[in-house]
Design an enzyme around this catalytic site. Structure first.
Site, mmCIF file in Angstrom:
data_model
loop_
_atom_site.group_PDB
_atom_site.id
_atom_site.type_symbol
_atom_site.label_atom_id
_atom_site.label_comp_id
_atom_site.label_asym_id
_atom_site.label_seq_id
_atom_site.Cartn_x
_atom_site.Cartn_y
_atom_site.Cartn_z
ATOM 1 N N HIS A 1 0.821 -1.216 0.000
ATOM 2 C CA HIS A 1 0.000 0.000 0.000
ATOM 3 C C HIS A 1 0.854 1.265 0.000
ATOM 4 O O HIS A 1 2.041 1.244 0.344
ATOM 5 C CB HIS A 1 -0.937 -0.001 1.213
ATOM 6 C CG HIS A 1 -0.201 0.017 2.518
ATOM 7 N ND1 HIS A 1 0.358 1.153 3.053
ATOM 8 C CD2 HIS A 1 0.085 -0.977 3.387
ATOM 9 C CE1 HIS A 1 0.952 0.876 4.196
ATOM 10 N NE2 HIS A 1 0.803 -0.434 4.424
ATOM 11 N N GLU B 1 -1.865 -7.351 7.222
ATOM 12 C CA GLU B 1 -0.546 -7.224 7.831
ATOM 13 C C GLU B 1 -0.452 -8.136 9.054
ATOM 14 O O GLU B 1 -1.472 -8.587 9.578
ATOM 15 C CB GLU B 1 -0.317 -5.757 8.239
ATOM 16 C CG GLU B 1 0.995 -5.457 8.924
ATOM 17 C CD GLU B 1 2.213 -5.718 8.059
ATOM 18 O OE1 GLU B 1 2.513 -6.906 7.811
ATOM 19 O OE2 GLU B 1 2.875 -4.754 7.654
#
Length: 189
Positions: free
Chosen positions: A10, A84
């Protein structure tokens, strides 16, 4: 027809700027993060790479990046499998605080997710995408620990180093070879 998954970290977030370990907590993309995602969109377009489907972690920073990169007509999916690594109650803390504890202590005392578990779930998700997505190119947006872990486990093209850095906007080009995924290239825009 060869199939490829472009696994993207990202764009930059506010927590990245503040030096915080995000884990499962979230913070918005910065102006730089938005710019990084738009640069990736331009790079994919200039390279003739289009996506009719895109996947991302179910955290907002990944979803925002995916939405900026993917074509408006693309089918968009979110998956917790691309999340994550969780740092447990240390999510959102400054990296200096996190560095005070080794990973085993973080898991035992703060409820962090075992790193190996996160990589297994990410690989399972990527293999599911590779097996079920018929498109030639698929976008997947995830996070730094996931990209590093996936890179460390998968077979790599001979020209690639054993370890890599994955700044925001890094792309791993994963090719589907039979029933295996392989890292074909690492792209820094």
């Amino acid at each position: 027809m060869s199939r490829t998954i472009y696994l993207v970290r990202h764009g930059q977030t506010q927590f990245n700027v503040e030096g915080r370990a995000q884990g499962w907590s979230d913070s918005p993309l910065t102006k730089t993060g938005i710019f990084q995602a738009l640069q990736l969109k331009e790079w994919f377009a200039a390279s003739g790479i289009t996506f009719s489907s895109a996947y991302c972690s179910d955290l907002q920073r990944a979803a925002s990046t995916m939405q900026l990169i993917a074509e408006p007509s693309a089918r968009l999916y979110q998956s917790a499998g691309l999340r994550e690594v969780s740092f447990g109650s240390l999510d959102g803390q400054k990296r200096e605080v996190l560095a005070q504890y080794d990973h085993e202590v973080r898991v035992r005392e703060f409820g962090a997710e075992p790193y190996e578990d996160a990589i297994v779930r990410a690989l399972q998700t990527l293999y599911w995408i590779a097996s079920n997505e018929p498109d030639e190119n698929t976008l997947a947006v995830s996070h730094s620990a996931v990209l590093v872990g996936v890179y460390s486990v998968l077979e790599k093209a001979d020209s690639l180093p054993d370890e890599i850095e994955v700044p925001n906007g890094t792309v791993l080009k994963l090719t589907v070879k039979g029933s295996k995924l392989m890292v074909e290239d690492v792209i820094h825009i």
